[in-house]
Scaffold this motif. Structure first.
Motif, mmCIF file in Angstrom:
data_model
loop_
_atom_site.group_PDB
_atom_site.id
_atom_site.type_symbol
_atom_site.label_atom_id
_atom_site.label_comp_id
_atom_site.label_asym_id
_atom_site.label_seq_id
_atom_site.Cartn_x
_atom_site.Cartn_y
_atom_site.Cartn_z
ATOM 1 N N GLY A 1 -15.716 32.325 -23.051
ATOM 2 C CA GLY A 1 -15.637 33.378 -22.035
ATOM 3 C C GLY A 1 -16.843 33.395 -21.116
ATOM 4 O O GLY A 1 -16.733 33.738 -19.938
ATOM 5 N N ARG A 2 -17.994 33.027 -21.652
ATOM 6 C CA ARG A 2 -19.213 33.131 -20.855
ATOM 7 C C ARG A 2 -19.763 31.771 -20.420
ATOM 8 O O ARG A 2 -20.793 31.711 -19.758
ATOM 9 C CB ARG A 2 -20.277 33.878 -21.664
ATOM 10 N N GLY A 3 -19.127 30.703 -20.805
ATOM 11 C CA GLY A 3 -19.632 29.389 -20.410
ATOM 12 C C GLY A 3 -18.866 28.272 -21.063
ATOM 13 O O GLY A 3 -17.686 28.434 -21.408
ATOM 14 N N VAL A 4 -19.524 27.130 -21.251
ATOM 15 C CA VAL A 4 -18.900 25.969 -21.877
ATOM 16 C C VAL A 4 -19.881 25.384 -22.878
ATOM 17 O O VAL A 4 -21.103 25.470 -22.706
ATOM 18 C CB VAL A 4 -18.515 24.894 -20.834
ATOM 19 N N VAL A 5 -19.356 24.807 -23.935
ATOM 20 C CA VAL A 5 -20.186 24.099 -24.910
ATOM 21 C C VAL A 5 -19.520 22.752 -25.196
ATOM 22 O O VAL A 5 -18.296 22.624 -25.113
ATOM 23 C CB VAL A 5 -20.334 24.900 -26.217
ATOM 24 N N LEU A 6 -20.333 21.779 -25.504
ATOM 25 C CA LEU A 6 -19.807 20.452 -25.811
ATOM 26 C C LEU A 6 -19.058 20.474 -27.140
ATOM 27 O O LEU A 6 -19.508 21.091 -28.109
ATOM 28 C CB LEU A 6 -20.949 19.446 -25.897
ATOM 29 N N VAL B 1 -11.261 10.198 -19.247
ATOM 30 C CA VAL B 1 -11.713 9.871 -20.603
ATOM 31 C C VAL B 1 -10.550 9.969 -21.586
ATOM 32 O O VAL B 1 -10.447 9.222 -22.562
ATOM 33 C CB VAL B 1 -12.872 10.800 -21.019
ATOM 34 N N GLY B 2 -9.654 10.912 -21.340
ATOM 35 C CA GLY B 2 -8.481 11.059 -22.191
ATOM 36 C C GLY B 2 -8.619 12.136 -23.241
ATOM 37 O O GLY B 2 -7.780 12.227 -24.154
ATOM 38 N N THR B 3 -9.644 12.958 -23.128
ATOM 39 C CA THR B 3 -9.826 14.044 -24.085
ATOM 40 C C THR B 3 -10.753 15.083 -23.480
ATOM 41 O O THR B 3 -11.629 14.755 -22.666
ATOM 42 C CB THR B 3 -10.440 13.523 -25.408
ATOM 43 N N PRO B 4 -10.592 16.361 -23.853
ATOM 44 C CA PRO B 4 -11.552 17.375 -23.386
ATOM 45 C C PRO B 4 -12.954 17.067 -23.919
ATOM 46 O O PRO B 4 -13.121 16.557 -25.032
ATOM 47 C CB PRO B 4 -11.016 18.683 -23.968
ATOM 48 N N LEU B 5 -13.946 17.393 -23.113
ATOM 49 C CA LEU B 5 -15.337 17.181 -23.497
ATOM 50 C C LEU B 5 -16.067 18.497 -23.748
ATOM 51 O O LEU B 5 -17.140 18.503 -24.352
ATOM 52 C CB LEU B 5 -16.069 16.394 -22.399
ATOM 53 N N PHE B 6 -15.489 19.572 -23.256
ATOM 54 C CA PHE B 6 -16.083 20.900 -23.409
ATOM 55 C C PHE B 6 -15.087 21.846 -24.083
ATOM 56 O O PHE B 6 -13.869 21.715 -23.923
ATOM 57 C CB PHE B 6 -16.455 21.500 -22.046
ATOM 58 N N ASP B 7 -15.613 22.794 -24.808
ATOM 59 C CA ASP B 7 -14.840 23.951 -25.238
ATOM 60 C C ASP B 7 -15.196 25.088 -24.295
ATOM 61 O O ASP B 7 -16.388 25.459 -24.170
ATOM 62 C CB ASP B 7 -15.195 24.328 -26.683
ATOM 63 N N ARG B 8 -14.195 25.590 -23.592
ATOM 64 C CA ARG B 8 -14.434 26.693 -22.668
ATOM 65 C C ARG B 8 -14.533 28.002 -23.441
ATOM 66 O O ARG B 8 -13.675 28.328 -24.256
ATOM 67 C CB ARG B 8 -13.318 26.801 -21.635
#
Length: 315
Positions: A52-57, A43-50
């Motif tokens: 400590g406890r998981g990921v969010v869009l 895609v060319g870009t991150p889709l999630f913010d990592r």
């Protein structure tokens, strides 16, 4: 980009946790994380913010999620449509029928059942004589046809068994055609209203010695009308031919006009023009056979469903 990448992404976005998403997908967590990273690179870009406890869009992820869900839904819809088409539940069915078939209750009930069970199949009806319909069927112009045998095929008689009373099976096949018998009707004599013979409850061939017959013969010389003439001669009657009609209903209308008498299948008694009465005709042979013809090769789901209903109706 593959569909599985989109599916992995959607499940992860909804779970907001790689380990939980991997469990839902039935796979290990490290391969899932790797697949998501490959998708983000493509895609060319991150889709999630990592976290400590998981990921969010992130913003890009939210935008991508809506498109990914739409693609997966459309893909599933395409799969389901293809499967329905294979089952004969959608599409178009071009169905031919002889004019006299529309007077037979078995045919009208069969069409009603088909439309009830397969409402998303668009049915197109095409009327013609039996031999023309058989030609259209072989050429692929129509999918199936309600016809009255016998009929000519490559200079010969298709399904000659149907031209006699020795019919061993109601389902017959050749390399080119398959025929399922739906009805075998007795014959009746159509008489002008007020005719002297109308006072009788039943007529025999000898009763028609002085009558002029209205025929509905075919170009090939085969067909019910030819069989009726042959049967009359076997009983000592040499029929007087008064008029030729293009089809059965036309013959009945010419009877109403006083141009002669006609021997027709019993179901045509539903056709009641002013000035016509019907009387049973005392002949054991021929009988007016009516059935469904389809191509002998694999006809496809829509025709197979019609054929299944026809075989049920013929029992």
């Amino acid at each position: 980009m593959e569909l599985r990448h989109l599916r992995y992404f959607v499940v992860t976005a909804e779970a907001q946790h790689f380990t939980r998403a991997a469990e839902l997908l039935g796979m290990a967590q490290p391969p899932l994380s790797q697949q998501i990273r490959q998708l983000e690179q493509e895609v060319g870009t991150p889709l999630f913010d990592r976290t400590g406890r998981g990921v969010v869009l992130n913003d890009a992820g939210h935008a991508f999620l809506a498109c990914a869900q739409d693609i997966l839904q459309r893909t599933q819809a395409a799969v389901e449509t293809a499967q329905r088409a294979a089952r004969g539940e959608v599409g178009e069915l071009t169905l031919g029928f002889t004019e006299s078939a529309s007077f037979n209750g078995v045919v009208t009930e069969l069409i009603r059942q088909y439309r009830q069970q397969y409402p998303d199949v668009e049915m197109t009806l095409s009327q013609g004589d039996s031999e023309s319909l058989i030609a259209q069927l072989r050429e692929g112009a129509i999918d199936a046809a309600f016809v009255r045998p016998p009929f000519a095929l490559d200079g010969g008689l298709a399904f000659p068994q149907l031209a006699s009373t020795q019919l061993a099976s109601k389902q017959l096949s050749s390399k080119q055609l398959s025929f399922t018998q739906l009805a075998e009707e007795p014959l009746v004599v159509a008489l002008p209203l007020g005719h002297a013979l109308a006072r009788r409850k039943r007529l025999a061939p000898k009763d028609l010695t002085q009558e002029r017959f209205i025929l509905y013969s075919r170009k090939s010389g085969y067909g019910l009308s030819a069989d009726i003439m042959a049967a009359c001669r076997q009983h000592g009657l040499n029929p007087l031919i008064g008029q030729r009609a293009p089809q059965l209903s036309s013959a009945v209308n010419l009877v109403a006009a006083g141009m002669g008498v006609a021997v027709v299948p019993a179901s045509l008694r539903h056709l009641r023009p002013d000035g016509v009465v019907y009387r049973p005709f005392a002949l054991d042979w021929p009988r007016a056979v009516l059935g469904l013809a389809v191509r002998g090769n694999t006809p496809g789901g829509r025709v197979e469903n019609l054929l299944r209903l026809a075989k049920g109706a013929s029992r």
